[in-house]
Design a protein around this motif. Structure first.
Motif, short mmCIF file in Angstrom:
data_model
loop_
_atom_site.label_atom_id
_atom_site.label_comp_id
_atom_site.label_asym_id
_atom_site.label_seq_id
_atom_site.Cartn_x
_atom_site.Cartn_y
_atom_site.Cartn_z
N GLU A 146 4.32 5.17 2.62
CA GLU A 146 3.38 4.10 2.98
C GLU A 146 2.77 3.60 1.68
O GLU A 146 2.19 4.38 0.93
N LEU A 147 2.91 2.31 1.40
CA LEU A 147 2.34 1.72 0.18
C LEU A 147 1.16 0.85 0.56
O LEU A 147 1.29 -0.07 1.39
N ALA A 148 0.01 1.14 -0.04
CA ALA A 148 -1.22 0.40 0.25
C ALA A 148 -1.70 -0.32 -1.01
O ALA A 148 -2.47 0.23 -1.79
N PRO A 149 -1.21 -1.56 -1.24
CA PRO A 149 -1.69 -2.32 -2.40
C PRO A 149 -3.16 -2.65 -2.23
O PRO A 149 -3.57 -3.21 -1.20
N ASN A 150 -3.95 -2.31 -3.22
CA ASN A 150 -5.39 -2.51 -3.07
C ASN A 150 -6.02 -2.46 -4.45
O ASN A 150 -5.83 -1.51 -5.19
N ASP A 151 -6.79 -3.49 -4.79
CA ASP A 151 -7.49 -3.48 -6.07
C ASP A 151 -8.85 -2.79 -5.98
O ASP A 151 -9.53 -2.62 -6.98
N ALA A 152 -9.24 -2.39 -4.76
CA ALA A 152 -10.42 -1.54 -4.60
C ALA A 152 -9.97 -0.09 -4.70
O ALA A 152 -8.78 0.21 -4.78
N SER A 153 -10.90 0.84 -4.68
CA SER A 153 -10.57 2.25 -4.83
C SER A 153 -10.46 2.91 -3.46
O SER A 153 -11.45 3.07 -2.76
N GLU A 154 -9.24 3.29 -3.09
CA GLU A 154 -9.06 4.08 -1.87
C GLU A 154 -9.64 5.48 -2.12
O GLU A 154 -9.55 6.02 -3.22
N ASN A 155 -10.22 6.07 -1.09
CA ASN A 155 -10.89 7.35 -1.24
C ASN A 155 -9.94 8.49 -0.89
O ASN A 155 -9.59 8.68 0.26
N LEU A 156 -9.54 9.25 -1.91
CA LEU A 156 -8.61 10.35 -1.67
C LEU A 156 -9.26 11.47 -0.86
O LEU A 156 -8.57 12.20 -0.15
N LEU A 157 -10.57 11.62 -0.97
CA LEU A 157 -11.24 12.69 -0.23
C LEU A 157 -11.12 12.50 1.27
O LEU A 157 -11.07 13.46 2.03
N PHE A 158 -11.07 11.25 1.70
CA PHE A 158 -10.98 10.97 3.13
C PHE A 158 -9.56 10.62 3.54
O PHE A 158 -9.33 10.04 4.59
N ARG A 159 -8.59 10.99 2.69
CA ARG A 159 -7.18 10.86 2.99
C ARG A 159 -6.76 9.41 3.26
O ARG A 159 -5.86 9.15 4.04
N GLU A 160 -7.46 8.46 2.62
CA GLU A 160 -7.01 7.08 2.73
C GLU A 160 -5.72 6.87 1.94
O GLU A 160 -5.02 5.88 2.13
#
Length: 208
Positions: A39-53
């Protein structure tokens, strides 16, 4: 017994990296590991690894989040580029003063990354220096290719495009650091470890 490498891995990266760099790397992963889904989630914001985004993030800055494992892969060199059509029409700047005083510049809108980079070069850059401003990096690149002005890009991507040309190649532009990041608890999961290693290998040609 060896653990089977299968399951889904969610990757997040900037829109530009997702668009221009990751597709062939992901295609290689899929060929080598047929039981892994991506699954590829292009995003210039910061996805939160702690919440498994995301399981793995490719960051252009050193992560400060706790409980993550991060590896600095190297730095992406940047350059100034214009479309061949634009440069034929407006001329090729030979100095930074030529660039600032005789050309339209393409910058970001709310994002201050370009401003910070120019200030690191000793320039008192302001938002109004840029005649056209756009935060979406894919659109930004197309504006540059269309001849809207001079702009900044990752050198290894831009040099593959015959429609654009680099100017002022000796300009000391601060590079973008590239960090591979995952949650500490996920690092030893076989599918995460495998995709991590293949991402690091695939990104290596783009970093110095």
């Amino acid at each position: 017994q060896e653990q089977q490498i299968k399951g889904t891995v969610r990757i997040t990266a900037s829109v530009f990296v997702s668009h221009h760099i990751l597709p062939p790397i992901i295609a290689h992963i899929m060929r080598q590991e047929p039981d892994i889904a991506i699954e590829l989630a292009p995003n210039d914001a910061s996805e939160n690894l702690l919440f498994r985004e995301a399981d793995i993030a490719i960051r252009m800055y050193r992560p400060t989040q706790l409980d993550v494992v991060a590896k600095h892969l190297g730095d992406l060199p940047l350059g100034v580029f214009g479309s061949v059509d634009y440069l034929n029409r407006m001329g090729r700047p030979e100095t930074i003063d030529d660039m600032l005083n005789g050309h339209d510049l393409i910058g970001y809108d709310a994002d201050e990354q370009i401003l910070r980079g120019m200030r690191q070069m000793g320039l008192d850059a302001r938002r109004d220096w840029f005649r056209i401003r756009c935060d979406n990096n894919v659109v930004y690149w197309e504006l540059l290719r269309a001849g809207c002005g001079l702009g900044f890009s990752q050198i290894y991507v831009a040099m593959d495009d015959p429609q654009v040309e680099q100017v002022l190649p000796d300009l000391p532009i601060p590079p973008l650091p590239v960090w591979l990041v995952t949650h500490q608890a996920m690092r030893q999961t076989p599918r995460i470890r495998r995709v991590w290693d293949m991402l690091a290998e695939g990104l290596a040609p783009f970093v110095s």
